[in-house]
Design an enzyme around this catalytic site. Structure first.
Site, PDB file in Angstrom:
ATOM      1  N   ASP A 196       0.818  -1.209   0.000  1.00 11.54           N
ATOM      2  CA  ASP A 196       0.000   0.000   0.000  1.00 11.54           C
ATOM      3  C   ASP A 196       0.855   1.264   0.000  1.00 11.54           C
ATOM      4  O   ASP A 196       0.443   2.288  -0.546  1.00 11.54           O
ATOM      5  CB  ASP A 196      -0.937  -0.006   1.210  1.00 11.54           C
ATOM      6  CG  ASP A 196      -2.089  -0.994   1.048  1.00 11.54           C
ATOM      7  OD1 ASP A 196      -2.297  -1.477  -0.077  1.00 11.54           O
ATOM      8  OD2 ASP A 196      -2.776  -1.277   2.047  1.00 11.54           O
TER       9      ASP A 196
ATOM     10  N   ASP B 147      -2.272  12.613  22.124  1.00 13.93           N
ATOM     11  CA  ASP B 147      -1.009  12.448  21.406  1.00 13.93           C
ATOM     12  C   ASP B 147      -1.121  12.925  19.968  1.00 13.93           C
ATOM     13  O   ASP B 147      -0.107  13.002  19.253  1.00 13.93           O
ATOM     14  CB  ASP B 147      -0.575  10.977  21.412  1.00 13.93           C
ATOM     15  CG  ASP B 147      -0.020  10.542  22.756  1.00 13.93           C
ATOM     16  OD1 ASP B 147       0.121  11.403  23.654  1.00 13.93           O
ATOM     17  OD2 ASP B 147       0.264   9.340  22.920  1.00 13.93           O
TER      18      ASP B 147
ATOM     19  N   TYR C  60      -3.873   3.722   9.818  1.00 17.59           N
ATOM     20  CA  TYR C  60      -3.550   4.179  11.166  1.00 17.59           C
ATOM     21  C   TYR C  60      -4.806   4.413  11.999  1.00 17.59           C
ATOM     22  O   TYR C  60      -4.854   4.107  13.202  1.00 17.59           O
ATOM     23  CB  TYR C  60      -2.709   5.453  11.056  1.00 17.59           C
ATOM     24  CG  TYR C  60      -2.075   5.955  12.330  1.00 17.59           C
ATOM     25  CD1 TYR C  60      -2.022   5.183  13.491  1.00 17.59           C
ATOM     26  CD2 TYR C  60      -1.492   7.228  12.356  1.00 17.59           C
ATOM     27  CE1 TYR C  60      -1.413   5.669  14.640  1.00 17.59           C
ATOM     28  CE2 TYR C  60      -0.881   7.719  13.496  1.00 17.59           C
ATOM     29  CZ  TYR C  60      -0.862   6.939  14.646  1.00 17.59           C
ATOM     30  OH  TYR C  60      -0.262   7.415  15.777  1.00 17.59           O
TER      31      TYR C  60
ATOM     32  N   LEU D 299      -7.544   2.860  12.060  1.00 18.69           N
ATOM     33  CA  LEU D 299      -8.087   1.604  12.594  1.00 18.69           C
ATOM     34  C   LEU D 299      -7.345   1.203  13.859  1.00 18.69           C
ATOM     35  O   LEU D 299      -7.951   0.800  14.853  1.00 18.69           O
ATOM     36  CB  LEU D 299      -7.990   0.510  11.540  1.00 18.69           C
ATOM     37  CG  LEU D 299      -8.524  -0.875  11.938  1.00 18.69           C
ATOM     38  CD1 LEU D 299     -10.015  -0.799  12.236  1.00 18.69           C
ATOM     39  CD2 LEU D 299      -8.252  -1.888  10.833  1.00 18.69           C
TER      40      LEU D 299
END
Length: 300
Positions: A76, A180, A193, A195
């Site tokens: 990907d 964060d 990311y 998920l």
């Protein structure tokens, strides 16, 4: 009279670098395409690491202007890199998976020849995916812009404490968030990311943008999906070493007071899949939803 390269349909190949044993399947693919009457070219970086004679090299812009289809051999990450460059040209992309997950590169190397034969012969499912664009403004001036297929991520630096972000959507204040960071994801990026940070899976045909906090201080800060017609503004209120990245590949450092303005890109990414493909097939395979307990004889 045989076709000249200008008269032939051009197929561009983009291949992930530093992949052991890749020369053999690439040669097999080149032979198949040339035998089928296509003019085969390599993307310039691919040509730099593959020494195959008789294949022309082209820049991404040249490929966008001339190619009928782009075939990507990699994971990907390889697809993300070329998709952003080709987005203004709307050239369809076919993904051959050489990576681990391959949500966007969904055809196995073993199946690539029959799958491509069918796709290039018109037996294909075309799928459009939305993208994001974002710009960083500092003191009213734009200092950085980028495009994203998966996501735009605002995050704290390594070793730094939490950051505080002020988020508004279409001019309406949503929240001040200490965390964060924050992931702003397309439906395509909902399996990336976002998920892993607890965000929802979004079907690619949905018109939505997911905002997914990264380790928020308040547990009430939950992921939310807003319409993809929205304009999302994120202001850096507090925190050190804050940065923004687009698909984890382009970066910019941020300062207090900087604003990131994110919206749906006017460009789309078009995938070509084998006939009969569905998004649920990909989810089952990549997320192992088709696995059953040992001894269960149901079909897999």
């Amino acid at each position: 009279m045989p076709d000249t390269p200008d008269m032939q349909k051009t197929i561009a190949l983009v291949v992930r670098p530093n992949t052991a044993g890749i020369e053999q399947p690439v040669q097999q693919l080149v032979d198949f395409l040339q035998h089928s009457g296509y003019h085969v070219v390599f993307e310039a970086a691919t040509a730099g690491h593959l020494a195959l004679p008789g294949v022309e090299a082209m820049s991404a812009d040249q490929i966008g202007a001339t190619a009928q289809t782009v075939v990507v051999l990699g994971g990907d990450g390889t697809m993300l890199g070329i998709a952003r460059q080709l987005a203004p040209y709307n050239v369809p992309l076919v993904g051959i998976n050489l990576g681990r997950l391959g949500f966007m590169t969904d055809i196995s190397v073993e199946r690539m020849i029959p799958a491509l034969d069918a796709i290039l012969g018109g037996k294909a499912r075309s799928e459009k995916r939305t993208m994001l664009e974002g710009c960083v403004k500092r003191n009213g001036e734009t200092i950085h812009c980028g495009q994203a297929v998966n996501d735009v991520v605002v995050a704290r630096g390594a070793g730094a404490g939490m950051i505080e972000l002020k988020v508004t959507v279409d001019g309406s204040f949503m929240y001040n968030q200490r965390s964060d960071g924050l992931i702003i994801a397309t439906p395509t990026g909902s399996t990336a990311y976002a998920l892993s940070a607890g965000g929802p899976l979004l079907h690619p045909s949905l018109g939505g943008i997911a905002l997914v906090p990264i380790a928020p201080h308040a547990l009430s800060n939950r992921p939310i999906v807003v319409p993809d017609t929205s304009t999302i503004t994120i202001e850096i209120v507090a925190g050190r070493d804050t940065s923004i990245n687009f698909d984890m590949q382009t970066f910019a450092s941020l300062m207090h007071g900087d604003q990131i303005i994110i919206s749906r890109s006017p460009h789309y990414m078009t995938f070509l899949h084998p006939e009969g493909w569905t998004y649920y097939d990909t989810l089952r395979e990549k997320l192992h939803w088709n696995e059953y307990p040992a001894g269960d004889c149901r079909p897999k």
